[in-house]
Design an enzyme around this catalytic site. Sequence first.
Site, PDB file in Angstrom:
ATOM      1  N   PRO A 117     -35.987  20.062  19.655  1.00  0.00           N
ATOM      2  CA  PRO A 117     -36.535  21.158  18.870  1.00  0.00           C
ATOM      3  C   PRO A 117     -35.476  22.219  18.565  1.00  0.00           C
ATOM      4  O   PRO A 117     -34.407  22.238  19.186  1.00  0.00           O
ATOM      5  CB  PRO A 117     -37.609  21.726  19.785  1.00  0.00           C
ATOM      6  CG  PRO A 117     -37.021  21.535  21.159  1.00  0.00           C
ATOM      7  CD  PRO A 117     -36.271  20.213  21.099  1.00  0.00           C
ATOM      8  N   THR A 119     -36.098  25.437  19.013  1.00  0.00           N
ATOM      9  CA  THR A 119     -36.300  26.575  19.912  1.00  0.00           C
ATOM     10  C   THR A 119     -35.380  26.537  21.133  1.00  0.00           C
ATOM     11  O   THR A 119     -34.932  27.574  21.602  1.00  0.00           O
ATOM     12  CB  THR A 119     -37.773  26.619  20.380  1.00  0.00           C
ATOM     13  OG1 THR A 119     -38.175  25.302  20.789  1.00  0.00           O
ATOM     14  CG2 THR A 119     -38.675  27.103  19.262  1.00  0.00           C
ATOM     15  N   ASN A 120     -35.137  25.352  21.668  1.00  0.00           N
ATOM     16  CA  ASN A 120     -34.264  25.204  22.849  1.00  0.00           C
ATOM     17  C   ASN A 120     -33.290  24.053  22.604  1.00  0.00           C
ATOM     18  O   ASN A 120     -33.287  23.071  23.342  1.00  0.00           O
ATOM     19  CB  ASN A 120     -35.104  24.919  24.100  1.00  0.00           C
ATOM     20  CG  ASN A 120     -36.184  25.944  24.337  1.00  0.00           C
ATOM     21  OD1 ASN A 120     -35.908  27.111  24.578  1.00  0.00           O
ATOM     22  ND2 ASN A 120     -37.435  25.521  24.232  1.00  0.00           N
ATOM     23  N   GLY A 200     -42.811  20.020  17.622  1.00  0.00           N
ATOM     24  CA  GLY A 200     -44.126  20.394  17.129  1.00  0.00           C
ATOM     25  C   GLY A 200     -45.152  19.306  17.332  1.00  0.00           C
ATOM     26  O   GLY A 200     -44.829  18.145  17.604  1.00  0.00           O
ATOM     27  N   GLY A 218     -47.655  18.439  24.342  1.00  0.00           N
ATOM     28  CA  GLY A 218     -48.434  19.194  23.382  1.00  0.00           C
ATOM     29  C   GLY A 218     -48.057  20.666  23.422  1.00  0.00           C
ATOM     30  O   GLY A 218     -47.181  21.087  24.183  1.00  0.00           O
ATOM     31  N   CYS A 251     -42.368  27.059  25.877  1.00  0.00           N
ATOM     32  CA  CYS A 251     -43.799  26.824  25.654  1.00  0.00           C
ATOM     33  C   CYS A 251     -44.664  27.129  26.864  1.00  0.00           C
ATOM     34  O   CYS A 251     -45.891  27.233  26.730  1.00  0.00           O
ATOM     35  CB  CYS A 251     -44.031  25.390  25.183  1.00  0.00           C
ATOM     36  SG  CYS A 251     -43.353  24.139  26.292  1.00  0.00           S
ATOM     37  N   GLU A 341     -51.037  29.695  20.319  1.00  0.00           N
ATOM     38  CA  GLU A 341     -49.668  29.767  20.846  1.00  0.00           C
ATOM     39  C   GLU A 341     -48.798  30.619  19.934  1.00  0.00           C
ATOM     40  O   GLU A 341     -48.775  30.428  18.718  1.00  0.00           O
ATOM     41  CB  GLU A 341     -49.069  28.371  20.975  1.00  0.00           C
ATOM     42  CG  GLU A 341     -47.662  28.373  21.581  1.00  0.00           C
ATOM     43  CD  GLU A 341     -47.036  26.988  21.621  1.00  0.00           C
ATOM     44  OE1 GLU A 341     -46.400  26.653  22.635  1.00  0.00           O
ATOM     45  OE2 GLU A 341     -47.176  26.241  20.636  1.00  0.00           O
ATOM     46  N   LEU A 420     -42.465  19.133  29.569  1.00  0.00           N
ATOM     47  CA  LEU A 420     -43.576  19.313  30.489  1.00  0.00           C
ATOM     48  C   LEU A 420     -44.783  18.517  30.012  1.00  0.00           C
ATOM     49  O   LEU A 420     -45.397  18.851  28.998  1.00  0.00           O
ATOM     50  CB  LEU A 420     -43.940  20.799  30.598  1.00  0.00           C
ATOM     51  CG  LEU A 420     -42.778  21.783  30.843  1.00  0.00           C
ATOM     52  CD1 LEU A 420     -43.298  23.208  30.928  1.00  0.00           C
ATOM     53  CD2 LEU A 420     -41.999  21.410  32.099  1.00  0.00           C
TER      54      LEU A 420
END
Length: 492
Positions: A117, A119-120, A200, A218, A251, A341, A420
């Site tokens: 992703p 984001t990280n 996503g 998820g 997340c 979220e 996770l």
Amino acid sequence: MISLDKDLVSIQEVRNLIGQAKEAQEKLALMSQEQIDKICIAIVNAAERESEKLAKMAQEETGFGIWQDKVIKNNFASSTVWNYAKDMKTVGVINEDKLNQVTEVAVPMGVIAGLIPSTNPTSTVIYKALISIKAGNSIVFSPHPNALKSILETVRIISEAAESAGCPRGAILSMTTPTLQGTDQLMKHPDTALILATGGSAMVKAAYSSGTPAIGVGPGNGPAFIEKSADISNAVRQIMESKTFDNGTICASEQSIVVEDSARDKVVRELESQGAYFLPEEDAKKLEKFIMRPNGSMNPQIVGKSVSTIAKLANIKVPSNARVLIANETRVGKNIPYSREKLAPILAFYSRASWQEARDLCTDILNNEGAGHTMTIHSKDEDIIRDFSLKIPVSRLLVNTPGTLGGIGATTNIAPALTLGCGAVGGSSTSDNISPLNLMNIRRVTYGVRELSDLRNTQKSSIDDGNSFDFQTILTNEMVDSLVSRILERLQ
């Protein structure tokens, strides 16, 4: 036509990369535990050495988060994950039960497809490469296009370090022309053994629909319940630290705060004293419009952004010292943005009459989005904590710790991970924090200790006696002597 050409280039690149990765993995599979661990240590050392550079690259390229926090994530993905995994047996015989005559042998899965992703980006590459190599697998990454440069640089750094320590060339690779069609080819290629998907919901769903075994996660949407017995000052501090860490891009970070009516005023005062800003109703409505896009997905414009940037986007005024924006909310639903979220320093705030009603609200929030993922509870009442543990639909119930760092295993003793699992309730194949143990199969070598005649005699004996049929407890003296004799012979 240009788009089609790019797709064809991407698809062909994936085929070439998988071919290289398969060849490299076949060599990895012949290596000893010592050789594999030496490669992993080289990856860890290189990642730590370049952690600041990679963190700055990720922040500059994506515009998400805080580079200083990304340094912590890079080091977590390397040294913390390795300290947890370093003593794991992942090569050859990993367990031998001589009494029951069962031997367990680690079997690598093969080529892993790693979806990364934005984001990280750098930390996820480090983490997925490390746990894949530790389990004897090669890995091919599908980078998010918005983080391509930082992902490719991370792959270059750790792959060169791995090769210098004896890793076969081609064990850690990445697409350089990422397209949806190329990623689809990566996931569906017959030589891809497993998909490790972080991203996503659409991408994770595609992974599970590919026909290839997949581990996906998820969305997170964890509420934080501050129960009235909690150390409220400490609970608020942990939530604020968690929600501002890298501007909320992990997340497992808290997405809402739930309190009991009797503790509401005290919690609000504490939040405000620690830098939370409760939005006036009019401003909350303005910001609400920017949280979700018309199709119901999170607006990337707010992801990982600072409070000041978000305020400008929504055309609202906030104090210069505001750390987190909070909106009072009573509703939960797909069309209620604050109940969803929000990978940004934004929280919803709910109040209920009792802890039981608060528990039911947390369940509603999670069932709306985030089921199977994570939630936090701040409390000193063990009976209430136990009740939540038995009823809340999550894979991680975090107690008196920050959601972000507790969920990934940084401030808790669960496996340190950046992927996770959400379990069946969250549409995931596992509820684990993913470690090298999730990336290998186990071959069980087991010796026969009973004959068909033994089973027939046992069954006949149990029927004659009117007892239930139990192989382990209903044995004649003759059978016991026979079994012991055969086991002793095998062990000699």
